[in-house]
Design a protein around this motif. Structure first.
Motif, PDB file in Angstrom:
ATOM      1  N   ASN A 114       0.830  -1.214   0.000  1.00  0.00           N
ATOM      2  CA  ASN A 114       0.000   0.000   0.000  1.00  0.00           C
ATOM      3  C   ASN A 114       0.861   1.260   0.000  1.00  0.00           C
ATOM      4  N   ALA A 115       1.948   1.236   0.766  1.00  0.00           N
ATOM      5  CA  ALA A 115       2.837   2.402   0.834  1.00  0.00           C
ATOM      6  C   ALA A 115       3.468   2.681  -0.529  1.00  0.00           C
ATOM      7  N   CYS A 116       3.864   1.616  -1.216  1.00  0.00           N
ATOM      8  CA  CYS A 116       4.531   1.785  -2.513  1.00  0.00           C
ATOM      9  C   CYS A 116       3.576   2.248  -3.608  1.00  0.00           C
ATOM     10  N   TRP A 117       2.286   1.950  -3.468  1.00  0.00           N
ATOM     11  CA  TRP A 117       1.335   2.280  -4.538  1.00  0.00           C
ATOM     12  C   TRP A 117       0.308   3.337  -4.128  1.00  0.00           C
ATOM     13  N   SER A 118       0.463   3.905  -2.933  1.00  0.00           N
ATOM     14  CA  SER A 118      -0.546   4.867  -2.465  1.00  0.00           C
ATOM     15  C   SER A 118      -0.415   6.205  -3.199  1.00  0.00           C
ATOM     16  N   ASP A 119      -1.526   6.926  -3.280  1.00  0.00           N
ATOM     17  CA  ASP A 119      -1.452   8.264  -3.875  1.00  0.00           C
ATOM     18  C   ASP A 119      -0.934   9.239  -2.819  1.00  0.00           C
ATOM     19  N   ARG A 123      -0.422   8.770   1.354  1.00  0.00           N
ATOM     20  CA  ARG A 123       0.934   8.199   1.422  1.00  0.00           C
ATOM     21  C   ARG A 123       1.544   8.253   2.824  1.00  0.00           C
ATOM     22  N   GLU A 124       1.401   9.380   3.494  1.00  0.00           N
ATOM     23  CA  GLU A 124       2.060   9.530   4.808  1.00  0.00           C
ATOM     24  C   GLU A 124       1.614   8.441   5.784  1.00  0.00           C
ATOM     25  N   LYS A 125       0.310   8.236   5.849  1.00  0.00           N
ATOM     26  CA  LYS A 125      -0.233   7.211   6.757  1.00  0.00           C
ATOM     27  C   LYS A 125       0.209   5.809   6.302  1.00  0.00           C
ATOM     28  N   ALA A 126       0.197   5.583   4.992  1.00  0.00           N
ATOM     29  CA  ALA A 126       0.582   4.271   4.458  1.00  0.00           C
ATOM     30  C   ALA A 126       2.054   3.969   4.750  1.00  0.00           C
ATOM     31  N   VAL A 127       2.909   4.967   4.602  1.00  0.00           N
ATOM     32  CA  VAL A 127       4.340   4.786   4.884  1.00  0.00           C
ATOM     33  C   VAL A 127       4.551   4.498   6.368  1.00  0.00           C
ATOM     34  N   GLU A 128       3.831   5.222   7.201  1.00  0.00           N
ATOM     35  CA  GLU A 128       3.918   5.008   8.658  1.00  0.00           C
ATOM     36  C   GLU A 128       3.555   3.558   9.008  1.00  0.00           C
ATOM     37  N   GLU A 129       2.494   3.058   8.398  1.00  0.00           N
ATOM     38  CA  GLU A 129       2.051   1.681   8.662  1.00  0.00           C
ATOM     39  C   GLU A 129       3.064   0.659   8.128  1.00  0.00           C
ATOM     40  N   ALA A 130       3.671   0.971   6.985  1.00  0.00           N
ATOM     41  CA  ALA A 130       4.678   0.070   6.408  1.00  0.00           C
ATOM     42  C   ALA A 130       5.911  -0.012   7.302  1.00  0.00           C
ATOM     43  N   GLN A 170      10.315   0.363  -3.764  1.00  0.00           N
ATOM     44  CA  GLN A 170      10.541   1.632  -3.059  1.00  0.00           C
ATOM     45  C   GLN A 170      11.348   2.601  -3.925  1.00  0.00           C
ATOM     46  N   GLU A 171      12.209   2.063  -4.778  1.00  0.00           N
ATOM     47  CA  GLU A 171      12.961   2.926  -5.701  1.00  0.00           C
ATOM     48  C   GLU A 171      12.016   3.566  -6.726  1.00  0.00           C
ATOM     49  N   ILE A 172      11.105   2.780  -7.253  1.00  0.00           N
ATOM     50  CA  ILE A 172      10.132   3.301  -8.226  1.00  0.00           C
ATOM     51  C   ILE A 172       9.233   4.359  -7.574  1.00  0.00           C
ATOM     52  N   ALA A 173       8.832   4.079  -6.320  1.00  0.00           N
ATOM     53  CA  ALA A 173       7.913   4.987  -5.610  1.00  0.00           C
ATOM     54  C   ALA A 173       8.633   6.190  -4.995  1.00  0.00           C
ATOM     55  N   GLY A 174       9.962   6.159  -4.985  1.00  0.00           N
ATOM     56  CA  GLY A 174      10.721   7.247  -4.374  1.00  0.00           C
ATOM     57  C   GLY A 174      10.605   7.263  -2.859  1.00  0.00           C
ATOM     58  N   LEU A 175      10.555   6.066  -2.261  1.00  0.00           N
ATOM     59  CA  LEU A 175      10.422   5.938  -0.804  1.00  0.00           C
ATOM     60  C   LEU A 175      11.680   5.324  -0.198  1.00  0.00           C
TER      61      LEU A 175
END
Length: 219
Positions: A114-119, A123-130, A170-175
């Motif tokens: 979800n973090a990698c594909w979230s809009d 995104r912030e919440k999804a990254v936190e959960e990841a 994560q590289e594709i998503a810039g995370l």
């Protein structure tokens, strides 16, 4: 038990970590098998016949008998071919391995995906959960080389997505999710995992996987 004159076939998708789990388990066990690549946009009659319930890969066909769902297939492989065990002998340790395998699929992998594909909005919440999910998983590793101890086991194989796919996504998503700074033990495990001789041979090419998901991201 496995014998030499049996027929083993895997219906899979090369870019799928779930198909790849089965590939890796068969390779670790040294089981010869035929591989059949599926086009999921135009599913084969064979796939629909073998897995009429979910209509998806992977499907392992052993002497004409189909087994579906990657975690179920891994257990079947473990029960059928005894060499190079993927589960420990101790009942409690076996239960723990099954628990973490299920937790990966139910909680940890969905959070990372979800973090990698979230809009941008979510995104912030999804990254936190990841990151929280990765911390839980790193704590489970403790100070072991692999989740299976000194050898690759069930949990390591189920975690192939974290070991290999995450770095690409994560590289594709810039995370920055799984990094050596944030999760030193888990990052070290991922390096050990991808450089294990059998695993290294069984993973799809990085550049092709990158191109596949990059194309998906731009749609």
């Amino acid at each position: 038990m496995g014998s030499e004159d049996e027929e083993v076939k895997l219906l899979g998708k090369w870019a799928s970590p779930f198909s790849n789990r089965v590939d890796l388990a068969l390779k670790i066990k040294g089981v010869p098998y035929k591989y059949s690549e599926e086009n999921l946009a135009n599913k084969s009659v064979e796939l629909l016949n073998y897995n009429p319930v979910y209509k998806k890969v992977p499907v392992l066909v052993h002497n004409g008998n189909p087994v579906s769902e990657s975690l179920v297939i891994l257990e079947y492989i473990e029960d059928t071919w005894e060499n190079n065990p993927l589960l420990p002998q101790d009942p409690y340790e076996r239960a723990l391995a099954r628990f973490w395998s299920k937790t990966l699929d139910d909680k940890i992998l969905p959070a990372i995906w979800n973090a990698c594909w979230s809009d941008e909005k979510g995104r912030e919440k999804a990254v936190e959960e990841a990151l929280e999910a990765l911390k839980i998983f790193q704590d489970a590793l403790k100070d072991k080389r692999y989740f299976g101890g000194e050898t690759i086991g069930l949990v390591d194989i189920v975690a192939n997505f974290i070991g290999y796919w995450v770095a690409i996504l994560q590289e594709i998503a810039g995370l920055e999710l799984l990094t050596i700074e944030k999760f030193p033990k888990l990052y070290k495990w991922s390096q050990e995992f991808v450089n294990h001789p059998v695993i290294k041979e069984g993973l799809p090419p990085r550049d092709e996987l990158f191109a596949f998901f990059k194309a998906s991201a731009s749609k």
